[in-house]
Design a protein around this motif. Structure first.
Motif, PDB file in Angstrom:
ATOM      1  N   ASN A  94      28.006  44.395  26.239  1.00 52.87           N
ATOM      2  CA  ASN A  94      29.353  45.008  26.342  1.00 52.87           C
ATOM      3  C   ASN A  94      29.885  45.116  27.569  1.00 52.87           C
ATOM      4  N   THR A  95      29.696  43.986  28.302  1.00 53.35           N
ATOM      5  CA  THR A  95      29.990  44.121  29.836  1.00 53.35           C
ATOM      6  C   THR A  95      30.961  42.934  30.250  1.00 53.35           C
ATOM      7  N   VAL A  96      31.997  43.273  30.853  1.00 53.48           N
ATOM      8  CA  VAL A  96      32.821  42.058  31.221  1.00 53.48           C
ATOM      9  C   VAL A  96      32.791  42.233  32.675  1.00 53.48           C
ATOM     10  N   TYR A  97      32.785  40.711  33.134  1.00 53.51           N
ATOM     11  CA  TYR A  97      32.687  40.580  34.556  1.00 53.51           C
ATOM     12  C   TYR A  97      34.088  39.956  35.079  1.00 53.51           C
ATOM     13  N   LEU A  98      33.979  40.089  36.688  1.00 49.24           N
ATOM     14  CA  LEU A  98      35.159  39.401  37.213  1.00 49.24           C
ATOM     15  C   LEU A  98      34.721  38.954  38.515  1.00 49.24           C
ATOM     16  N   GLN A  99      34.466  37.418  38.513  1.00 45.63           N
ATOM     17  CA  GLN A  99      34.221  36.979  39.888  1.00 45.63           C
ATOM     18  C   GLN A  99      35.206  36.446  40.747  1.00 45.63           C
ATOM     19  N   MET A 100      35.459  37.040  41.762  1.00 45.24           N
ATOM     20  CA  MET A 100      36.555  36.875  42.693  1.00 45.24           C
ATOM     21  C   MET A 100      36.031  36.171  43.838  1.00 45.24           C
ATOM     22  N   ASN A 101      36.755  34.887  43.942  1.00 42.62           N
ATOM     23  CA  ASN A 101      36.277  33.941  45.000  1.00 42.62           C
ATOM     24  C   ASN A 101      37.534  33.780  45.973  1.00 42.62           C
ATOM     25  N   SER A 102      37.409  33.271  47.210  1.00 45.50           N
ATOM     26  CA  SER A 102      38.534  32.721  48.041  1.00 45.50           C
ATOM     27  C   SER A 102      39.521  34.259  48.109  1.00 45.50           C
ATOM     28  N   LEU A 103      38.855  35.485  48.494  1.00 42.12           N
ATOM     29  CA  LEU A 103      39.616  36.615  48.321  1.00 42.12           C
ATOM     30  C   LEU A 103      40.777  36.457  49.679  1.00 42.12           C
ATOM     31  N   LYS A 104      41.798  37.190  49.235  1.00 46.79           N
ATOM     32  CA  LYS A 104      43.055  37.314  50.167  1.00 46.79           C
ATOM     33  C   LYS A 104      43.288  38.680  50.422  1.00 46.79           C
ATOM     34  N   PRO A 105      43.999  39.149  51.480  1.00 44.26           N
ATOM     35  CA  PRO A 105      44.230  40.556  51.832  1.00 44.26           C
ATOM     36  C   PRO A 105      44.989  40.955  50.810  1.00 44.26           C
ATOM     37  N   GLU A 106      46.011  40.067  50.313  1.00 43.24           N
ATOM     38  CA  GLU A 106      46.860  40.764  48.935  1.00 43.24           C
ATOM     39  C   GLU A 106      45.888  40.905  47.579  1.00 43.24           C
ATOM     40  N   ASP A 107      44.780  40.674  47.637  1.00 44.34           N
ATOM     41  CA  ASP A 107      44.066  41.187  46.622  1.00 44.34           C
ATOM     42  C   ASP A 107      43.520  42.538  46.835  1.00 44.34           C
TER      43      ASP A 107
END
Length: 116
Positions: free
Chosen positions: A77-90
């Motif tokens: 019952n888990t959801v993930y968010l892989q975030m790559n190439s992060l920007k300051p506006e993130d």
């Protein structure tokens, strides 16, 4: 009631990566979707990504397409968010969201800060 607990936020440099997790507990039977929203300082909360629990249909905000990937572990019952190439506006507080039997549930949020 459904409880959502996020983890994985932190400070990262531009171009870096982070992985957020959100574990759901409680009355999760009947979950339609889980996903992520974010709220930057001085801005309204905005949609980031969503996955339909049964079937796995996925949608993303245009601003994160190609950089973020949402996935789920059905058994946990888990959801993930892989975030790559992060920007300051993130930079924002990222909130986990679940829709269960027509009711919206929210986590308390986890802060993601992207330094330039």
């Amino acid at each position: 009631q459904v409880q959502l607990v996020e983890s994985g936020g932190g400070l990262v440099q531009t171009g870096g990566s982070l992985r957020l997790s959100c574990a759901a507990s409680g009355r999760t039977s009947g979950t339609y979707s889980m996903g992520w929203f974010r709220q930057a300082p001085g801005k309204e909360r905005e949609f980031v990504a969503r996955i339909v629990w049964d079937g796995g249909s996925i949608s993303y905000a245009d601003s994160v397409k190609g950089r973020f990937t949402i996935s789920r572990d059905y058994a946990k019952n888990t959801v993930y968010l892989q975030m790559n190439s992060l920007k300051p506006e993130d930079t924002a507080v990222y909130y986990c969201h679940a829709q269960v039997v027509g009711v919206n549930y929210w986590g308390k949020g986890t802060l993601v800060t992207v330094s330039s």
